[in-house]
Design a protein around this motif. Structure first.
Motif, mmCIF file in Angstrom:
data_model
loop_
_atom_site.group_PDB
_atom_site.id
_atom_site.type_symbol
_atom_site.label_atom_id
_atom_site.label_comp_id
_atom_site.label_asym_id
_atom_site.label_seq_id
_atom_site.Cartn_x
_atom_site.Cartn_y
_atom_site.Cartn_z
ATOM 1 N N VAL A 49 -11.722 -27.553 27.151
ATOM 2 C CA VAL A 49 -10.871 -26.044 27.150
ATOM 3 C C VAL A 49 -10.176 -26.052 28.434
ATOM 4 O O VAL A 49 -9.382 -25.930 28.135
ATOM 5 N N GLY A 102 -8.113 -21.847 26.417
ATOM 6 C CA GLY A 102 -9.623 -21.632 26.172
ATOM 7 C C GLY A 102 -10.404 -20.500 27.310
ATOM 8 O O GLY A 102 -11.263 -20.169 27.027
ATOM 9 N N VAL A 114 -10.134 -25.209 20.202
ATOM 10 C CA VAL A 114 -10.354 -25.003 21.643
ATOM 11 C C VAL A 114 -11.292 -24.003 22.091
ATOM 12 O O VAL A 114 -12.370 -23.669 21.953
#
Length: 385
Positions: A171, A178, A348
């Motif tokens: 992330v 993300g 992600v």
């Protein structure tokens, strides 16, 4: 003449549409998760989409067809047309444990080549299926003597150390995509079903993420390989060669599979409570047999009966969603359609799923067990103590 035998059980009805949405589309995320994780480990697309994904599909075809037949038999036996099949699919907790508790240590700890890791993973999956199958005979006894903390802490420890760490790093590597998706997922996790009609917040966050990724150019629609037939390949020789690598991982495989067959037991019991009197032992045996069958064709993660039967029954689902979903898994697995879904979901978004499930597993370890077992759970969070 037995009047029950004259009862016509509908093979498909309108309520089965919601069942397909639940089981088929619910499993797509697991397929993408498995594919994305293995590819991030350095596995080739040929190995993932040519061996692993078709193998997983084999087990889900078998399970979908069998549970439809099981529901058909129950309807005939009891003279009812309102029987709902047991929902089934990949076991999400077990998927993460096999990926990060078995495959990742094999890959990075022993530094094996992907082909050898895959051989060990199918062996682990086969052994796991056998343990699931044994649950049909020893499940009630194990359930009485084994504290849930022993199983849940193992799962939570792997989730915390492997999944949450990797998920957070991924992330942070793509925060513009993300973080908004993660925020939506976490709000839903903390606030419960905050969206209309109890739409799962994780599903909302992932759909938003796909649309947002397409806008940012982080995802794309790729039909490469779609329609190309890829049949599963028998992997018995790989299972035999992989056994030598998995002995150290039995302390991971055994608890998660015990957890798995007890979850099957619990989920079938909810079906019984909803009015469909299924045989618990038979379902556990079929879960194990389906997992072993899928491993024989290259799968690396196990199957299980899903929670949600009561909701499907309330939606008037019958047996049709089970066999239709099974066939859809085969079509998607054998004709490259899961490759399309994978390309539609950036890595992600899979990382957000990691974080979501990691939090859920850690919370479950503490909330679904007695408070006096808290210290044992804390110790169990240290893999693989």
């Amino acid at each position: 003449m037995d009047n029950n035998k004259q009862i016509k059980i509908p093979l498909f009805k309108s309520g089965d549409v919601s069942g397909i949405v639940y089981t088929f589309f619910g499993n797509i995320g697991n397929f993408v998760l498995v594919a994305g994780t293995l590819l991030s480990f350095g596995w080739s697309k040929e190995l993932v989409f040519g061996r692993v994904i078709p193998g997983i599909s084999v087990g889900l075809i078998f399970e979908g067809l069998y549970y439809a037949w099981m529901g058909y038999r129950l309807g005939k036996k009891e003279g009812r047309t309102d029987v709902t099949a047991l929902p089934s699919g990949l076991s999400s907790p077990a998927v993460f444990v096999f990926l990060f508790g078995v495959i990742a240590p094999l890959q990075y700890g022993l530094k094996l080549e992907p082909e050898k890791v895959w051989a060990a993973a199918v062996a682990a999956c086969f052994i796991g299926g056998f343990i699931e199958l044994l649950g049909g005979f020893i499940g009630p006894f194990i359930r009485k003597i084994l504290p849930r903390a022993a199983m849940l802490a193992t799962v939570a420890g792997i989730a915390l150390v492997w999944m949450a760490t990797k998920g957070l790093f991924d992330v942070y590597a793509s925060p513009e995509l993300g973080m908004p998706v993660l925020i939506i997922a976490i709000i839903g996790l903390i606030g419960g079903y905050v969206f209309p009609k109890k739409i799962p917040p994780l599903l909302v966050s992932i759909i938003f993420g796909i649309i947002y990724a397409l806008i940012l150019g982080e995802a794309h629609i790729d039909l490469t390989g779609v329609g190309q037939l890829t049949l599963p390949v028998f992997a018995l020789s790989e299972i035999i060669s992989g056994f030598k690598y998995i002995i150290p991982f039995l302390p991971v495989i055994i608890p998660i599979e015990i957890y798995n067959f007890i979850e099957t037991m619990d989920n079938v019991e909810t079906a019984i409570a909803a009015g469909d009197n299924y045989n618990v032992g038979e379902a556990q045996i079929i879960d194990g047999a389906a997992t072993m069958l899928s491993a024989l064709f290259g799968a690396v993660v196990p199957n299980t009966v899903w929670l949600g039967h009561a909701g499907l029954k309330k939606g008037k689902a019958g047996i049709g969603f089970s066999w239709v979903s099974g066939l859809l898994f085969g079509i998607c697995g054998f004709f490259g359609i899961f490759n399309f879904f994978y390309n539609l979901m950036p890595e992600v978004l899979i990382a957000v799923t990691y974080l979501w499930c990691a939090v859920i597993m850690v919370v479950q370890a503490f909330t679904d067990t007695p408070r006096r077992h808290g210290a044992a759970i804390a110790i169990g969070l240290i893999p693989h103590l």
